[in-house]
Design a protein around this motif. Structure first.
Motif, PDB file in Angstrom:
ATOM      1  N   VAL A   1       0.861  -1.180   0.000  1.00  0.00           N
ATOM      2  CA  VAL A   1       0.000   0.000   0.000  1.00  0.00           C
ATOM      3  C   VAL A   1       0.898   1.231   0.000  1.00  0.00           C
ATOM      4  O   VAL A   1       1.734   1.399   0.881  1.00  0.00           O
ATOM      5  CB  VAL A   1      -0.952   0.015   1.209  1.00  0.00           C
ATOM      6  CG1 VAL A   1      -1.791   1.280   1.219  1.00  0.00           C
ATOM      7  CG2 VAL A   1      -1.846  -1.220   1.179  1.00  0.00           C
ATOM      8  N   ILE A   2       0.721   2.071  -1.003  1.00  0.00           N
ATOM      9  CA  ILE A   2       1.526   3.278  -1.162  1.00  0.00           C
ATOM     10  C   ILE A   2       0.856   4.442  -0.435  1.00  0.00           C
ATOM     11  O   ILE A   2      -0.351   4.660  -0.585  1.00  0.00           O
ATOM     12  CB  ILE A   2       1.714   3.625  -2.655  1.00  0.00           C
ATOM     13  CG1 ILE A   2       2.338   2.459  -3.425  1.00  0.00           C
ATOM     14  CG2 ILE A   2       2.524   4.903  -2.818  1.00  0.00           C
ATOM     15  CD1 ILE A   2       3.747   2.116  -3.030  1.00  0.00           C
TER      16      ILE A   2
ATOM     17  N   SER B   1       5.574   6.269   2.211  1.00  0.00           N
ATOM     18  CA  SER B   1       6.243   5.158   1.524  1.00  0.00           C
ATOM     19  C   SER B   1       7.533   5.632   0.871  1.00  0.00           C
ATOM     20  O   SER B   1       7.638   6.775   0.432  1.00  0.00           O
ATOM     21  CB  SER B   1       5.334   4.570   0.444  1.00  0.00           C
ATOM     22  OG  SER B   1       4.152   4.067   1.001  1.00  0.00           O
ATOM     23  N   LYS B   2       8.503   4.730   0.818  1.00  0.00           N
ATOM     24  CA  LYS B   2       9.774   5.003   0.143  1.00  0.00           C
ATOM     25  C   LYS B   2       9.872   4.038  -1.052  1.00  0.00           C
ATOM     26  O   LYS B   2      10.452   2.966  -0.951  1.00  0.00           O
ATOM     27  CB  LYS B   2      10.948   4.812   1.096  1.00  0.00           C
ATOM     28  CG  LYS B   2      10.962   5.835   2.222  1.00  0.00           C
ATOM     29  CD  LYS B   2      12.160   5.660   3.104  1.00  0.00           C
ATOM     30  CE  LYS B   2      12.178   6.745   4.183  1.00  0.00           C
ATOM     31  NZ  LYS B   2      13.351   6.604   5.041  1.00  0.00           N
TER      32      LYS B   2
ATOM     33  N   THR C   1      -1.528   7.474  -6.588  1.00  0.00           N
ATOM     34  CA  THR C   1      -2.377   6.684  -7.482  1.00  0.00           C
ATOM     35  C   THR C   1      -1.529   5.920  -8.505  1.00  0.00           C
ATOM     36  O   THR C   1      -1.721   4.717  -8.712  1.00  0.00           O
ATOM     37  CB  THR C   1      -3.387   7.594  -8.208  1.00  0.00           C
ATOM     38  OG1 THR C   1      -4.200   8.244  -7.225  1.00  0.00           O
ATOM     39  CG2 THR C   1      -4.266   6.800  -9.155  1.00  0.00           C
ATOM     40  N   MET C   2      -0.588   6.616  -9.123  1.00  0.00           N
ATOM     41  CA  MET C   2       0.254   5.984 -10.137  1.00  0.00           C
ATOM     42  C   MET C   2       1.120   4.878  -9.532  1.00  0.00           C
ATOM     43  O   MET C   2       1.184   3.760 -10.061  1.00  0.00           O
ATOM     44  CB  MET C   2       1.163   7.017 -10.806  1.00  0.00           C
ATOM     45  CG  MET C   2       2.034   6.428 -11.893  1.00  0.00           C
ATOM     46  SD  MET C   2       3.416   7.495 -12.347  1.00  0.00           S
ATOM     47  CE  MET C   2       4.559   7.117 -11.050  1.00  0.00           C
ATOM     48  N   LEU C   3       1.777   5.174  -8.406  1.00  0.00           N
ATOM     49  CA  LEU C   3       2.655   4.180  -7.787  1.00  0.00           C
ATOM     50  C   LEU C   3       1.873   2.997  -7.231  1.00  0.00           C
ATOM     51  O   LEU C   3       2.364   1.869  -7.243  1.00  0.00           O
ATOM     52  CB  LEU C   3       3.512   4.832  -6.708  1.00  0.00           C
ATOM     53  CG  LEU C   3       4.567   5.812  -7.204  1.00  0.00           C
ATOM     54  CD1 LEU C   3       5.297   6.457  -6.030  1.00  0.00           C
ATOM     55  CD2 LEU C   3       5.559   5.136  -8.150  1.00  0.00           C
ATOM     56  N   GLN C   4       0.650   3.228  -6.758  1.00  0.00           N
ATOM     57  CA  GLN C   4      -0.168   2.109  -6.280  1.00  0.00           C
ATOM     58  C   GLN C   4      -0.481   1.159  -7.428  1.00  0.00           C
ATOM     59  O   GLN C   4      -0.404  -0.056  -7.278  1.00  0.00           O
ATOM     60  CB  GLN C   4      -1.461   2.611  -5.627  1.00  0.00           C
ATOM     61  CG  GLN C   4      -2.276   1.503  -4.989  1.00  0.00           C
ATOM     62  CD  GLN C   4      -1.520   0.834  -3.862  1.00  0.00           C
ATOM     63  OE1 GLN C   4      -1.210   1.472  -2.860  1.00  0.00           O
ATOM     64  NE2 GLN C   4      -1.224  -0.449  -3.994  1.00  0.00           N
TER      65      GLN C   4
ATOM     66  N   LEU D   1       1.323   0.722 -10.109  1.00  0.00           N
ATOM     67  CA  LEU D   1       2.569   0.007 -10.445  1.00  0.00           C
ATOM     68  C   LEU D   1       2.938  -1.011  -9.364  1.00  0.00           C
ATOM     69  O   LEU D   1       3.450  -2.087  -9.676  1.00  0.00           O
ATOM     70  CB  LEU D   1       3.702   0.998 -10.669  1.00  0.00           C
ATOM     71  CG  LEU D   1       3.583   1.847 -11.932  1.00  0.00           C
ATOM     72  CD1 LEU D   1       4.676   2.907 -11.977  1.00  0.00           C
ATOM     73  CD2 LEU D   1       3.638   0.979 -13.187  1.00  0.00           C
ATOM     74  N   ALA D   2       2.674  -0.690  -8.101  1.00  0.00           N
ATOM     75  CA  ALA D   2       2.945  -1.648  -7.019  1.00  0.00           C
ATOM     76  C   ALA D   2       2.057  -2.882  -7.162  1.00  0.00           C
ATOM     77  O   ALA D   2       2.508  -4.014  -6.952  1.00  0.00           O
ATOM     78  CB  ALA D   2       2.735  -0.983  -5.668  1.00  0.00           C
ATOM     79  N   ASP D   3       0.795  -2.668  -7.541  1.00  0.00           N
ATOM     80  CA  ASP D   3      -0.121  -3.801  -7.742  1.00  0.00           C
ATOM     81  C   ASP D   3       0.348  -4.701  -8.887  1.00  0.00           C
ATOM     82  O   ASP D   3       0.034  -5.896  -8.897  1.00  0.00           O
ATOM     83  CB  ASP D   3      -1.539  -3.297  -8.006  1.00  0.00           C
ATOM     84  CG  ASP D   3      -2.184  -2.655  -6.787  1.00  0.00           C
ATOM     85  OD1 ASP D   3      -1.687  -2.850  -5.652  1.00  0.00           O
ATOM     86  OD2 ASP D   3      -3.188  -1.941  -6.969  1.00  0.00           O
ATOM     87  N   LYS D   4       1.073  -4.143  -9.825  1.00  0.00           N
ATOM     88  CA  LYS D   4       1.612  -4.920 -10.946  1.00  0.00           C
ATOM     89  C   LYS D   4       2.997  -5.486 -10.656  1.00  0.00           C
ATOM     90  O   LYS D   4       3.590  -6.157 -11.492  1.00  0.00           O
ATOM     91  CB  LYS D   4       1.677  -4.041 -12.202  1.00  0.00           C
ATOM     92  CG  LYS D   4       0.303  -3.630 -12.688  1.00  0.00           C
ATOM     93  CD  LYS D   4       0.396  -2.659 -13.840  1.00  0.00           C
ATOM     94  CE  LYS D   4      -1.013  -2.244 -14.282  1.00  0.00           C
ATOM     95  NZ  LYS D   4      -0.996  -1.147 -15.261  1.00  0.00           N
ATOM     96  N   GLY D   5       3.548  -5.171  -9.476  1.00  0.00           N
ATOM     97  CA  GLY D   5       4.847  -5.681  -9.076  1.00  0.00           C
ATOM     98  C   GLY D   5       6.031  -4.899  -9.607  1.00  0.00           C
ATOM     99  O   GLY D   5       7.169  -5.358  -9.536  1.00  0.00           O
ATOM    100  N   VAL D   6       5.788  -3.711 -10.144  1.00  0.00           N
ATOM    101  CA  VAL D   6       6.855  -2.911 -10.729  1.00  0.00           C
ATOM    102  C   VAL D   6       7.552  -2.054  -9.678  1.00  0.00           C
ATOM    103  O   VAL D   6       8.733  -1.736  -9.808  1.00  0.00           O
ATOM    104  CB  VAL D   6       6.307  -1.999 -11.862  1.00  0.00           C
ATOM    105  CG1 VAL D   6       7.359  -1.080 -12.423  1.00  0.00           C
ATOM    106  CG2 VAL D   6       5.712  -2.863 -12.968  1.00  0.00           C
ATOM    107  N   VAL D   7       6.842  -1.694  -8.621  1.00  0.00           N
ATOM    108  CA  VAL D   7       7.383  -0.843  -7.563  1.00  0.00           C
ATOM    109  C   VAL D   7       7.165  -1.536  -6.230  1.00  0.00           C
ATOM    110  O   VAL D   7       6.136  -2.177  -6.010  1.00  0.00           O
ATOM    111  CB  VAL D   7       6.677   0.535  -7.547  1.00  0.00           C
ATOM    112  CG1 VAL D   7       7.096   1.375  -6.364  1.00  0.00           C
ATOM    113  CG2 VAL D   7       6.968   1.288  -8.849  1.00  0.00           C
ATOM    114  N   LYS D   8       8.145  -1.404  -5.346  1.00  0.00           N
ATOM    115  CA  LYS D   8       7.996  -1.880  -3.966  1.00  0.00           C
ATOM    116  C   LYS D   8       8.185  -0.684  -3.048  1.00  0.00           C
ATOM    117  O   LYS D   8       8.717   0.344  -3.445  1.00  0.00           O
ATOM    118  CB  LYS D   8       9.012  -2.971  -3.649  1.00  0.00           C
ATOM    119  CG  LYS D   8      10.456  -2.496  -3.736  1.00  0.00           C
ATOM    120  CD  LYS D   8      11.430  -3.576  -3.422  1.00  0.00           C
ATOM    121  CE  LYS D   8      12.845  -2.998  -3.448  1.00  0.00           C
ATOM    122  NZ  LYS D   8      13.815  -3.865  -2.872  1.00  0.00           N
ATOM    123  N   ALA D   9       7.743  -0.818  -1.827  1.00  0.00           N
ATOM    124  CA  ALA D   9       7.896   0.279  -0.856  1.00  0.00           C
ATOM    125  C   ALA D   9       8.196  -0.298   0.517  1.00  0.00           C
ATOM    126  O   ALA D   9       7.858  -1.402   0.823  1.00  0.00           O
ATOM    127  CB  ALA D   9       6.647   1.130  -0.815  1.00  0.00           C
TER     128      ALA D   9
END
Length: 100
Positions: free
Chosen positions: A11-12, A16-17, A87-90, A92-100
């Motif tokens: 969850v972004i 979050s970092k 919104t954008m990072l969430q 991408l996080a749901d797609k596994g592209v970004v972690k936090a």
């Protein structure tokens, strides 16, 4: 029986970092003059605004700090930028592209 635990959703938030995992690479395609994100068996084509945000996602800065930086750079309201980044990072996080 060996059951694997379900994947926890990242969850972004403003605290979050974000960073891209080691196996995700953002590269500039010089032939097409565009940035692409390479992931296992996937390819993402981020828009120019997403590229600027992702360049700042180093795992050290918070989303709030990234929003502050971009608000100064583009002379735009910080709250609007932060909401758009979350919104954008969430996504991408749901797609596994970004972690936090």
């Amino acid at each position: 029986m060996n059951e694997t635990a379900p994947r926890q959703r990242t969850v972004i938030s403003a605290e979050s970092k974000p960073a891209m995992p080691r196996y995700i690479k953002m590269r500039h395609d010089a032939g097409r003059d565009r940035w692409i994100i390479l992931a296992p068996e996937r390819l993402f084509d981020p828009d120019p605004i997403a590229v600027e945000v992702l360049k700042l996602c180093d795992g050290a800065r918070t989303v709030g700090e990234i929003a502050e930086h971009l608000a100064k750079e583009y002379n735009a309201p910080r709250e609007d930028i932060e909401a758009d980044i979350v919104t954008m990072l969430q996504d991408l996080a749901d797609k596994g592209v970004v972690k936090a």
